[in-house]
Design a protein around this motif. Structure first.
Motif, PDB file in Angstrom:
ATOM      1  N   UNK A  43       0.850  -1.199   0.000  1.00  0.00           N
ATOM      2  CA  UNK A  43       0.000   0.000   0.000  1.00  0.00           C
ATOM      3  C   UNK A  43       0.882   1.244   0.000  1.00  0.00           C
ATOM      4  N   UNK A  44       0.562   2.205  -0.859  1.00  0.00           N
ATOM      5  CA  UNK A  44       1.369   3.416  -0.991  1.00  0.00           C
ATOM      6  C   UNK A  44       1.258   4.283   0.262  1.00  0.00           C
ATOM      7  N   UNK A  45       2.375   4.935   0.601  1.00  0.00           N
ATOM      8  CA  UNK A  45       2.373   5.865   1.728  1.00  0.00           C
ATOM      9  C   UNK A  45       1.645   7.142   1.341  1.00  0.00           C
ATOM     10  N   UNK A  46       1.188   7.859   2.365  1.00  0.00           N
ATOM     11  CA  UNK A  46       0.467   9.115   2.177  1.00  0.00           C
ATOM     12  C   UNK A  46       1.265  10.251   2.797  1.00  0.00           C
ATOM     13  N   UNK A  47       1.288  11.401   2.102  1.00  0.00           N
ATOM     14  CA  UNK A  47       2.049  12.549   2.572  1.00  0.00           C
ATOM     15  C   UNK A  47       1.194  13.815   2.491  1.00  0.00           C
ATOM     16  N   UNK A  99      -0.766   8.410  -6.643  1.00  0.00           N
ATOM     17  CA  UNK A  99      -1.648   9.332  -7.357  1.00  0.00           C
ATOM     18  C   UNK A  99      -0.927  10.646  -7.565  1.00  0.00           C
ATOM     19  N   UNK A 100      -1.303  11.381  -8.604  1.00  0.00           N
ATOM     20  CA  UNK A 100      -0.675  12.674  -8.839  1.00  0.00           C
ATOM     21  C   UNK A 100      -1.202  13.696  -7.841  1.00  0.00           C
ATOM     22  N   UNK A 101      -0.452  14.747  -7.648  1.00  0.00           N
ATOM     23  CA  UNK A 101      -0.873  15.814  -6.745  1.00  0.00           C
ATOM     24  C   UNK A 101      -2.193  16.407  -7.219  1.00  0.00           C
ATOM     25  N   UNK A 155       4.257  13.199  -8.394  1.00  0.00           N
ATOM     26  CA  UNK A 155       3.999  12.309  -7.262  1.00  0.00           C
ATOM     27  C   UNK A 155       4.924  12.722  -6.122  1.00  0.00           C
ATOM     28  N   UNK A 156       4.398  12.744  -4.900  1.00  0.00           N
ATOM     29  CA  UNK A 156       5.216  13.153  -3.754  1.00  0.00           C
ATOM     30  C   UNK A 156       5.588  11.942  -2.912  1.00  0.00           C
ATOM     31  N   UNK A 157       6.819  11.987  -2.360  1.00  0.00           N
ATOM     32  CA  UNK A 157       7.332  10.893  -1.548  1.00  0.00           C
ATOM     33  C   UNK A 157       7.799  11.399  -0.177  1.00  0.00           C
TER      34      UNK A 157
END
Length: 344
Positions: free
Chosen positions: A1-5, A22-24, A82-84
């Motif tokens: 599962x992708x992280x959320x920021x 997902x894109x910003x 995409x933000x990390x």
């Protein structure tokens, strides 16, 4: 599962959460934050912004939209970003009222209510929302309609107003061999299901302005402008307004009866149809390209709000004219209708 920021937008001070997958821009849409955007595919630069802080990576995009030197300076395209990590972004183009009035983007399954021809190459499509639908939109916005049996979609502006009966209305130009156009000619019938995602777009009436309104459209570009005019009728907007509409021949004009009724309801409104190719006997209206008619009839545009919607050549001809007439960019709103390669 992708992280959320967390993503914070300056100078408006709005914060959202974005998943890494997902894109910003999509994250903002999902949370009802309507940022300035255009193609959503990294081709137009409408969503160009500046990275202040954070780990952000972009997918493929056109260097016409974001040249390498701008990328090196820190500019990004939100539709490809995409933000990390927690990230801070400065918006370059924004309308704070529109941002805060945004509605969440949702996907709904609609049903075809009716389909009929308006001209030889323009159709009127009406879709019905399910009774339990949470879909809402502002007049002038658009949606993506998925081509049945594929992952592809086409974007179309809504010509109507939000109504209790949940009816969505579209004015759509048919292109020979087009994936969606072909369905309009032979493939879609009443009762069929179509998946719709939206709303998108910031082509909405700035109701806080008291400036004179100038609408310029062509072809199926009438759709969002008609929505704004219908909104003006319902709200009793008394601003002076004129609508220049470009068509090739008299047979390419449509909705003339409704536009006449709008003029009766809005005494300060004028409709100016412009014919570029045919001058039928007895025609006393404007002739020439709609942008040429605009240039001839409007000497002072700097104190107006201008709404433009139509094919790229029309928009590309209008924008330099408005710049030459001293119209501030903040008073110009446009939708540039583009044709997907598969619909050429």
């Amino acid at each position: 599962m992708a992280d959320t920021h967390k993503v914070r937008f300056e100078p408006v001070g709005i914060e959202i959460e974005a998943d890494e997958d997902e894109t910003v821009l999509d994250a903002a849409f999902r949370q009802g934050v309507m940022l300035i955007h255009g193609c959503k595919e990294g081709q137009c630069s409408a969503c160009k912004s500046f990275l202040l802080d954070g780990d952000l990576q972009m997918g493929r995009y056109s260097t016409f939209a974001l040249p390498d030197f701008e990328k090196d300076e820190g500019y990004v395209l939100l539709c490809r970003s995409h933000v990390y990590s927690d990230t801070e972004i400065e918006l370059v183009n924004y309308d704070e009222d529109m941002i805060r009035a945004g509605l969440p983007v949702v996907t709904v399954r609609t049903q075809v209510i009716s389909l009929r021809d308006l001209t030889h190459d323009i159709s009127l499509l009406r879709l019905g929302l399910p009774a339990e639908s949470t879909f809402r939109f502002h007049p002038g916005q658009y949606v993506d309609i998925t081509i049945p049996g594929t992952d592809e979609h086409r974007s179309f502006s809504m010509a109507g107003l939000p109504t209790a009966d949940g009816l969505l209305e579209f004015i759509i130009k048919r292109y020979p061999g087009g994936r969606f156009s072909g369905l309009l000619e032979d493939g879609i019938t009443a009762g069929d299901a179509l998946e719709v995602t939206g709303p998108y777009g910031t082509f909405t009436l700035r109701v806080s302005s008291d400036r004179r309104l100038v609408f310029v459209g062509g072809g199926a570009g009438m759709a969002p402008i008609l929505a704004l005019l219908r909104q003006m009728v319902v709200s009793g907007d008394e601003r002076e307004a004129v609508y220049y509409y470009g068509a090739r021949t008299e047979d390419d004009l449509f909705h003339l009866d409704e536009l006449a009724q709008i003029a009766e309801r809005l005494p300060a409104f004028r409709f100016v149809p412009c014919l570029s190719e045919s001058r039928p006997r007895g025609w006393t209206g404007a002739t020439g390209l709609v942008t040429d008619v605009l240039a001839r009839q409007e000497e002072n545009l700097s104190d107006c709000d201008l709404y433009l919607c139509g094919p790229p050549p029309m928009i590309d001809a209008a924008l330099p004219l408005l710049q030459d007439r001293g119209v501030p960019d903040s008073q110009v709103f446009f939708d540039k209708f583009t044709v997907t390669a598969a619909d050429d």
